[in-house]
Design an enzyme around this catalytic site. Structure first.
Site, PDB file in Angstrom:
ATOM      1  N   ASN A 136       0.845  -1.200   0.000  1.00  0.00           N
ATOM      2  CA  ASN A 136       0.000   0.000   0.000  1.00  0.00           C
ATOM      3  C   ASN A 136       0.880   1.250   0.000  1.00  0.00           C
ATOM      4  O   ASN A 136       2.097   1.162   0.204  1.00  0.00           O
ATOM      5  CB  ASN A 136      -0.917  -0.025   1.231  1.00  0.00           C
ATOM      6  CG  ASN A 136      -2.191   0.787   1.030  1.00  0.00           C
ATOM      7  OD1 ASN A 136      -2.335   1.534   0.044  1.00  0.00           O
ATOM      8  ND2 ASN A 136      -3.117   0.650   1.960  1.00  0.00           N
ATOM      9  N   PHE A 137       0.253   2.392  -0.217  1.00  0.00           N
ATOM     10  CA  PHE A 137       0.908   3.709  -0.148  1.00  0.00           C
ATOM     11  C   PHE A 137       2.040   3.856  -1.158  1.00  0.00           C
ATOM     12  O   PHE A 137       3.037   4.535  -0.890  1.00  0.00           O
ATOM     13  CB  PHE A 137       1.375   4.016   1.283  1.00  0.00           C
ATOM     14  CG  PHE A 137       0.271   3.888   2.305  1.00  0.00           C
ATOM     15  CD1 PHE A 137      -0.833   4.740   2.265  1.00  0.00           C
ATOM     16  CD2 PHE A 137       0.301   2.896   3.278  1.00  0.00           C
ATOM     17  CE1 PHE A 137      -1.869   4.609   3.182  1.00  0.00           C
ATOM     18  CE2 PHE A 137      -0.736   2.754   4.197  1.00  0.00           C
ATOM     19  CZ  PHE A 137      -1.819   3.620   4.157  1.00  0.00           C
ATOM     20  N   LEU A 138       1.895   3.220  -2.321  1.00  0.00           N
ATOM     21  CA  LEU A 138       2.824   3.471  -3.427  1.00  0.00           C
ATOM     22  C   LEU A 138       2.593   4.904  -3.904  1.00  0.00           C
ATOM     23  O   LEU A 138       1.473   5.269  -4.274  1.00  0.00           O
ATOM     24  CB  LEU A 138       2.555   2.488  -4.575  1.00  0.00           C
ATOM     25  CG  LEU A 138       3.201   2.820  -5.916  1.00  0.00           C
ATOM     26  CD1 LEU A 138       4.717   2.882  -5.820  1.00  0.00           C
ATOM     27  CD2 LEU A 138       2.769   1.801  -6.985  1.00  0.00           C
ATOM     28  N   THR A 172      -4.631  -3.368  -3.710  1.00  0.00           N
ATOM     29  CA  THR A 172      -5.782  -2.832  -4.443  1.00  0.00           C
ATOM     30  C   THR A 172      -5.321  -1.614  -5.212  1.00  0.00           C
ATOM     31  O   THR A 172      -4.322  -0.984  -4.855  1.00  0.00           O
ATOM     32  CB  THR A 172      -6.909  -2.388  -3.491  1.00  0.00           C
ATOM     33  OG1 THR A 172      -6.390  -1.427  -2.566  1.00  0.00           O
ATOM     34  CG2 THR A 172      -7.494  -3.555  -2.720  1.00  0.00           C
ATOM     35  N   LEU A 388      -6.629  -0.885   3.491  1.00  0.00           N
ATOM     36  CA  LEU A 388      -6.806   0.515   3.900  1.00  0.00           C
ATOM     37  C   LEU A 388      -6.506   1.495   2.766  1.00  0.00           C
ATOM     38  O   LEU A 388      -5.731   1.201   1.896  1.00  0.00           O
ATOM     39  CB  LEU A 388      -5.890   0.790   5.089  1.00  0.00           C
ATOM     40  CG  LEU A 388      -6.101  -0.182   6.247  1.00  0.00           C
ATOM     41  CD1 LEU A 388      -5.034   0.027   7.306  1.00  0.00           C
ATOM     42  CD2 LEU A 388      -7.506  -0.005   6.843  1.00  0.00           C
TER      43      LEU A 388
END
Ligand code: NHW
Ligand code: EN5
Length: 388
Positions: A136-138, A172, A388
């Site tokens: 996440n948080f790419l 996602t 998230l």
């Protein structure tokens, strides 16, 4: 078409029809001695930087990178604004690896210009519980876009995940990549319709006035279900039992133990909220619901700079009807001043969205697994995983 993704162990668009490929790993693990020992090369002006989220100054830099450069809607009116406390929560679950919090800095100025992260999770696909990384948080700074930095970040996080002998991942994205296991829609329930209309998040319906709209979305002042209360530390065992039994129904879902439940579901103000129904007679915990807090910055509005949004997380309705449970979740979110309550059409959510006056959003969320094939994919209602 996908110069990078074509080289990766993910379902390729061409394979979709190939029914002979089995479910499970696409390629086998390698011996750890064969995992590349040193970081992938970056353009000369940049360096890798493992982020220490205990460090308030670093956390502030990460917060700022994301607040200015992370995900926007398709008309660039809103941008996710994950809070520093949320980022700490999201990135430090049980047994997290510091090496999976990966920054890229400018060598000279030390400015943080890109980021990607992973956290460990056990995720079950059918009857196979697999150790995975949730990625996440790419994020790449707006000024450094389209220079093929993202593939370098993805290869580097993959390398560091492999070093822990983990070979699968879940993630996602709002964009289509090869190849989603399922595609979900966002739904939105107005809590503060006037503000949502003012900032352009929603529109006045045809033949609707503002006062009719406000009346349409009005909610009671307090939850209606007897025994509805906030989750506490003493509830972890009961909530874990409820949730494990419930998630067993889904084709893809996390395998949560008590430590996971304590981390992911115990309430933290303005990060995650969880409520349960404790039977007034037996004191048994019968039902559970939760949401996380993710505000969005409102870009270019004279009156408002932020939208306070709740996102439906994990919900388990056993004794209380799901619709009634979620109506109470809406009521407490309204009490706590959220402007909107969002939910995906995952799990059993289809069963309350229309009835509770959620409307479909213009955004989709595609779910992916790395190095794990699920033949023909699944339906959103077969998915028991919320990232998230
Ligand atoms: S999705 C949110 C991603 N972040 C944003 O949208 C923030 C705003 N955008 C940006 O910062 C939640 C940039 O546009 C990014 C791309 C950085 C997105 N996932 O550097 P180039 C996550 O964080 C591919 C995966 O030139 P850029 C999940 C694209 O298809 N790939 O583009 C992250 C192309 O490859 P192709 C994505 O715009 C999951 C290549 O990147 C992507 O400057 C990561 C172009 O790179 C996305 N969201 O930077 C995968 N967006 O093959 C984890 C674009 O098509 C995999 N691309 O040519 C698992 C790893 C662990 C495995 C462990 C075993
Ligand atoms: C995953 N960790 O597009 C992160 N949001 O619908 C990466 N639309 O808020 C994945 N465009 O429909 C991110 N209002 C993918 C999502 C990116 C953000 C995004 C969408 C989801 C969204 C809003 C605002 C649209 C503004 C113009 C939207 C309509 C609400 C309306 C309320 C009343 C009833 C009908 C619907």
């Amino acid at each position: 078409r996908h110069k990078f993704w074509e080289t990766q162990p993910v379902g390729q668009f061409g394979d979709v029809a190939d029914v002979s490929l089995p479910d499970g790993a696409i390629e086998p693990p390698s011996p750890l001695s064969e995992v590349r020992a040193d970081p992938y090369p970056l353009p000369a002006a940049f360096e890798w930087f493992t982020c220490d989220l205990d460090d308030d100054a670093l956390l502030a830099d990460l917060y700022a990178l994301l607040a200015h450069n992370y995900v926007e809607d398709d008309e660039n009116m809103f941008r996710f604004n994950y809070s520093p406390a949320f980022l700490r929560w999201a990135l430090r679950p049980p047994s997290f690896f510091r090496a999976w919090h990966i920054g890229v800095r400018a060598k000279e100025s030390k400015k943080l210009v890109a980021f990607i992260s992973g956290v460990p999770a056990r995720i079950r696909a059918r009857d196979d519980v697999v150790r995975m990384a949730e990625i996440n948080f790419l994020c790449v700074h707006k000024k450094l876009r389209s220079k093929r930095l993202a593939p370098v970040l993805i290869r580097e996080v993959t390398r560091r995940v492999h070093l822990e002998n983990i070979w699968q991942a879940a993630y996602t994205a709002g964009v289509v990549l090869p190849t989603p296991i399922t595609t979900c829609r966002y739904w939105h329930r107005s809590l503060n319709p006037k503000k949502l209309i003012d900032v352009g998040f929603s529109r006045l319906g045809p033949r609707m006035t503002m006062s009719r709209t406000v009346r349409l979305y009005k909610l009671p002042d307090a939850p209606l279900t007897p025994g509805f209360r906030q989750m506490e530390l003493r509830d972890v065992a009961a909530v874990t039992r409820l949730l494990r039994a419930y998630l067993a129904r889904y084709v893809v879902a996390p395998d949560f133990d008590e430590l996971d439940v304590e981390h992911w579901l115990l309430p933290q103000e303005d990060v995650v909220d969880s409520y349960l129904v404790e039977s007034p007679e037996t004191h048994e915990v019968t039902d559970f619901c939760s949401f996380y807090t993710l505000p969005s910055s409102v870009l270019n509005n004279a009156n408002y700079s932020t939208l306070k949004a709740a996102y439906s997380y994990y919900n388990v309705a056993v004794k209380t009807p799901l619709q009634q449970l979620m109506n109470d979740a809406l009521i407490v979110a309204k009490q706590r001043n959220y402007d909107v309550f969002n939910a995906l059409d995952v799990m059993e959510n289809e069963g309350f969205l229309k009835e509770l006056k959620f409307g479909p959003g213009d955004g989709q969320l595609h779910y992916y697994l790395y190095n794990y094939r699920i033949r023909n994919g699944i339906k959103p209602s077969e998915l028991g995983l919320v990232l998230l």
